[in-house]
Design a protein around this motif. Structure first.
Motif, PDB file in Angstrom:
ATOM      1  N   ARG A 185      -4.607  -6.437  11.842  1.00 34.25           N
ATOM      2  CA  ARG A 185      -3.995  -6.349  10.509  1.00 34.25           C
ATOM      3  C   ARG A 185      -3.339  -5.006  10.208  1.00 34.25           C
ATOM      4  O   ARG A 185      -2.439  -4.921   9.385  1.00 34.25           O
ATOM      5  N   PHE A 186      -3.805  -3.939  10.862  1.00 30.54           N
ATOM      6  CA  PHE A 186      -3.298  -2.601  10.523  1.00 30.54           C
ATOM      7  C   PHE A 186      -2.565  -1.908  11.670  1.00 30.54           C
ATOM      8  O   PHE A 186      -1.970  -0.854  11.471  1.00 30.54           O
ATOM      9  N   GLY A 187      -2.647  -2.454  12.897  1.00 31.45           N
ATOM     10  CA  GLY A 187      -2.059  -1.765  14.039  1.00 31.45           C
ATOM     11  C   GLY A 187      -2.770  -0.449  14.312  1.00 31.45           C
ATOM     12  O   GLY A 187      -3.925  -0.253  13.915  1.00 31.45           O
ATOM     13  N   ASN A 188      -2.061   0.454  14.975  1.00 32.46           N
ATOM     14  CA  ASN A 188      -2.608   1.765  15.313  1.00 32.46           C
ATOM     15  C   ASN A 188      -2.186   2.767  14.237  1.00 32.46           C
ATOM     16  O   ASN A 188      -1.035   3.183  14.195  1.00 32.46           O
ATOM     17  N   THR A 189      -3.116   3.121  13.381  1.00 41.44           N
ATOM     18  CA  THR A 189      -2.809   4.067  12.297  1.00 41.44           C
ATOM     19  C   THR A 189      -3.209   5.502  12.691  1.00 41.44           C
ATOM     20  O   THR A 189      -3.437   6.345  11.821  1.00 41.44           O
TER      21      THR A 189
ATOM     22  N   LYS B  99       3.848  -5.086   4.372  1.00 37.60           N
ATOM     23  CA  LYS B  99       3.474  -5.481   5.732  1.00 37.60           C
ATOM     24  C   LYS B  99       4.702  -5.521   6.636  1.00 37.60           C
ATOM     25  O   LYS B  99       5.766  -5.962   6.216  1.00 37.60           O
ATOM     26  N   LEU B 100       4.509  -5.091   7.881  1.00 32.08           N
ATOM     27  CA  LEU B 100       5.533  -5.248   8.910  1.00 32.08           C
ATOM     28  C   LEU B 100       4.925  -6.181   9.960  1.00 32.08           C
ATOM     29  O   LEU B 100       4.010  -5.795  10.692  1.00 32.08           O
ATOM     30  N   THR B 101       5.386  -7.422   9.999  1.00 32.35           N
ATOM     31  CA  THR B 101       4.784  -8.425  10.880  1.00 32.35           C
ATOM     32  C   THR B 101       5.484  -8.448  12.239  1.00 32.35           C
ATOM     33  O   THR B 101       6.591  -7.898  12.400  1.00 32.35           O
ATOM     34  N   ASN B 102       4.847  -9.124  13.190  1.00 36.65           N
ATOM     35  CA  ASN B 102       5.488  -9.292  14.502  1.00 36.65           C
ATOM     36  C   ASN B 102       6.812 -10.040  14.355  1.00 36.65           C
ATOM     37  O   ASN B 102       7.776  -9.758  15.076  1.00 36.65           O
ATOM     38  N   GLN B 103       6.853 -10.960  13.412  1.00 35.88           N
ATOM     39  CA  GLN B 103       8.098 -11.712  13.182  1.00 35.88           C
ATOM     40  C   GLN B 103       9.196 -10.780  12.660  1.00 35.88           C
ATOM     41  O   GLN B 103      10.371 -10.912  13.032  1.00 35.88           O
TER      42      GLN B 103
ATOM     43  N   HIS C 221     -11.326   3.754  18.160  1.00 33.90           N
ATOM     44  CA  HIS C 221      -9.930   3.935  17.768  1.00 33.90           C
ATOM     45  C   HIS C 221      -9.175   2.648  18.101  1.00 33.90           C
ATOM     46  O   HIS C 221      -9.418   2.035  19.139  1.00 33.90           O
ATOM     47  N   GLN C 222      -8.264   2.249  17.212  1.00 35.70           N
ATOM     48  CA  GLN C 222      -7.580   0.963  17.363  1.00 35.70           C
ATOM     49  C   GLN C 222      -6.165   1.194  17.901  1.00 35.70           C
ATOM     50  O   GLN C 222      -5.197   1.239  17.140  1.00 35.70           O
TER      51      GLN C 222
ATOM     52  N   ARG D 114       1.214  -4.747  10.571  1.00 35.75           N
ATOM     53  CA  ARG D 114       0.844  -3.379  10.213  1.00 35.75           C
ATOM     54  C   ARG D 114       1.271  -3.137   8.788  1.00 35.75           C
ATOM     55  O   ARG D 114       2.107  -3.864   8.271  1.00 35.75           O
ATOM     56  N   ARG D 115       0.725  -2.074   8.162  1.00 35.27           N
ATOM     57  CA  ARG D 115       1.139  -1.682   6.824  1.00 35.27           C
ATOM     58  C   ARG D 115       2.085  -0.485   6.923  1.00 35.27           C
ATOM     59  O   ARG D 115       1.859   0.423   7.725  1.00 35.27           O
ATOM     60  N   ILE D 116       3.112  -0.489   6.060  1.00 32.58           N
ATOM     61  CA  ILE D 116       4.118   0.573   6.086  1.00 32.58           C
ATOM     62  C   ILE D 116       4.278   1.157   4.684  1.00 32.58           C
ATOM     63  O   ILE D 116       4.431   0.412   3.711  1.00 32.58           O
ATOM     64  N   LEU D 117       4.225   2.478   4.592  1.00 36.47           N
ATOM     65  CA  LEU D 117       4.428   3.159   3.309  1.00 36.47           C
ATOM     66  C   LEU D 117       5.929   3.261   3.065  1.00 36.47           C
ATOM     67  O   LEU D 117       6.608   4.125   3.612  1.00 36.47           O
TER      68      LEU D 117
END
Ligand code: UT7
Length: 333
Positions: A284-288, A20-24, A257-258, A46-49
């Protein structure tokens, strides 16, 4: 006269990476804050690979294997696999090619389709046409992006939005009144100036200069894109409803679309829908990018009922935009 063949979505799969990449986290990387990001976009994390050596195809593989397992089919039964993405593993061969190889879809052909955030919608329209032609029985439509590969994590205006993920649906023919019913899809290249990647294509091949100038990252003029997106997504969704005489009460779900919660709200308002009918996972996922819509279907699958009227709607770089009317084809056991 034989009954019209419709393309029914018969299974859904999805994948988001564990990191996860959080706002913090972002607060430590650029001059931003959690409150600004949440109120301006609706995103919390968001999630990051992160795994080295992993690319977009590696997120699609588990998504497609999941839908094969749910439907009880082997990958070798897939006829065609289409990937909507702007972050292919490589410029060529296509990511679809690599996915087919990795999952053992040895009887399939496939290709990538570049339509940014509308990538899944455009690919779904293509898959639908293949099924409706009567020549194909099993078409897999994927939307996937590893946006972290092209996001400039020193640019606070773009890095706060994007995340990584993949989603996929299986299309099969049916003569029942379910499946992909209608669509309105559009492109307008005059919008390319507001959202693009400057280098790495044939116009400006990679060089030491393009790297030094940070031209291999997504460039976005957020405010301009925002204005076009609000109007584009709301207008096209309303137009699809009008064309098919659909009223707000007829619609079970909007799958938008998010990109930004404010764009989603504007679209839902224009369609006369309350938030209880809108799939939202942006927090939770941001714009993927191409993955947002199939990831929503993946998460909401158990709530969907056979016959539900669903409107998928997107706006993205290009500009590309559109809306698709789907009648859901199955109840989840
Ligand atoms: O998915 C494909 C298509 N993409 C989209 O649909 C994205 C559409 N655009 C957006 O969602 C929004 O435009 C953004 C979220 C990208 C930006 O939100 P905004 O409300 O349009 O902000 P803005 O660019 O108008 O900037 C407002 C202010 C500026 O400061 P000043 O000039 O008013 O002092 C920016 O410098 O906010 C500042 N700002 C930030 N502040 C804190 C910009 N980014 C940030 C940030 N943290 N991350």
């Amino acid at each position: 006269m034989s009954a019209k063949i419709h393309a029914a979505i018969t299974a859904v799969g999805g994948y988001v990476p564990p990191d996860k990449l959080t706002n913090q986290d972002l607060e430590k990387m650029v001059d931003t804050n959690d409150e600004w990001i949440r109120t301006r976009t609706g995103i919390t994390e968001r999630r990051i690979l992160k795994e080295p050596g992993k690319a977009t195809s590696d997120m699609i593989v588990p998504a497609v294997l999941e839908l094969c397992a749910k439907r009880g089919i082997a990958p070798a039964e897939i006829d065609c696999l289409i990937v909507g993405t702007v972050t292919p593993d490589m410029v060529f061969p296509s990511t679809a090619n690599l996915v087919c190889h990795k999952i053992g879809a040895v009887e399939a052909w496939g290709y990538d389709l570049s339509a940014a955030c509308s990538g899944f919608l455009f690919a779904l329209a293509q898959g639908t046409a293949l099924i409706e032609s009567g020549r194909y029985e099993k078409v897999v439509v994927c939307g996937a992006d590893k946006m972290s590969a092209i996001v400039d994590y020193t640019d606070r205006a773009t890095c706060i939005i994007f995340g990584d993920g993949a989603g996929a649906v299986l299309l099969e023919p049916t003569t029942e009144q379910v499946g992909v019913m209608d669509s309105i899809l559009r492109t307008d290249g005059s919008g390319s100036q507001y959202l693009h990647m400057k280098a790495g294509g044939s116009l400006k091949p990679a060089s030491a200069e393009t790297v030094a100038n940070r031209e291999h990252f997504a460039y976005q003029e957020g405010q301009a894109v925002f204005k076009f997106a609000v109007k584009g997504m709301a207008d096209v969704s309303a137009a699809l409803m009008e064309k098919n005489k659909l009223k707000a009460d007829d619609i079970a779900w909007l799958v938008p679309h998010q990109a930004n919660l404010r764009i989603i709200d504007a679209t839902a308002n224009r369609m006369g829908l309350g938030t209880e009918k809108v799939m939202i996972n942006i927090e939770r996922f941001g714009n993927t990018t191409a993955a947002t819509i199939p990831l929503c279907l993946w998460e909401w699958e158990s709530k969907l009922k056979k016959g539900d009227t669903i409107i998928l709607s997107a706006f993205g770089g290009g500009f590309t935009w559109g809306a698709i009317w789907v009648k859901w084809a199955y109840d989840t056991k």
